[in-house]
Write an enzyme that holds these catalytic residues in place. Sequence first.
Site, PDB file in Angstrom:
ATOM      1  CB  CYS A 120      42.956  61.832  32.288  1.00  0.00           C
ATOM      2  SG  CYS A 120      41.329  62.187  32.483  1.00  0.00           S
ATOM      3  CB  CYS A 121      43.749  56.844  34.534  1.00  0.00           C
ATOM      4  SG  CYS A 121      42.923  56.464  33.007  1.00  0.00           S
ATOM      5  CB  CYS A 203      35.844  57.509  31.060  1.00  0.00           C
ATOM      6  SG  CYS A 203      36.181  57.528  33.099  1.00  0.00           S
ATOM      7  CB  CYS A 206      39.112  56.557  27.367  1.00  0.00           C
ATOM      8  SG  CYS A 206      39.872  58.275  27.553  1.00  0.00           S
ATOM      9  CB  CYS A 229      41.979  52.783  34.237  1.00  0.00           C
ATOM     10  SG  CYS A 229      41.635  51.575  35.633  1.00  0.00           S
TER      11      CYS A 229
END
Length: 233
Positions: A120-121, A203, A206, A229
Amino acid sequence: MLTYDNWEEPTITFPEDDPYKGALSVLKWAYGHYGDQLVYACSFGIEGIVLIDLIYKVKKDAEIVFLDTGLHFKETYETIERVKERYPGLNIILKKPDLTLEEQAEEHGDKLWEREPNQCCYLRKVVPLREALSGHPAWLSGLRRDQGPSRANTNFLNKDEKFKSVKVCPLIHWTWKDIWRYTSRNELDYNPLHDQGYPSIGCAPCTSPAFTAEDLRSGRWNGMAKTECGLHE
């Protein structure tokens, strides 16, 4: 010009015992050296607010890039708007990923950050920053050495293998107390989440309040084997 491709360990030195612990001198050198080709990738946390204030003393039309993952706290977006009002000359760019959250869910499944946070990062931060830095020989970062072991050896000027660039870090010698002392003295507006136990803000899914004062990033990716990240690894 010092670039990734012609990198040599810099011989230039910056004062570490002045009121800015070298930060303002580094910024003056960096903007004098790279000019408009220097980009600041900012998360708009408290270090970012301090660094923006220092940048504005040197280059009032500096380019600031925010990696807009679509998952940030509303307080972060509100902070960005207040920064725009206080520093009207800055070129603040909200860089979005290629995939919307809906498209990402279709391709990789819903809530990828819960199952594969690194992926995702990568999709929502690393790739967008790589695109934002394309054609730029150097970028600014607000890293500080006391943020944790992974950042303890950061220098003012760094050869950045991740983005094949020069990473300039003016705040490496600033402590957490230095950051807040400067913020108070200059009446800087900052993300109110910092007053609610969030020393490090990323985010929303997280990020939690920090669990220990000794590790300011302990609220990031809580319960996962992850501390960065991917931008600074």
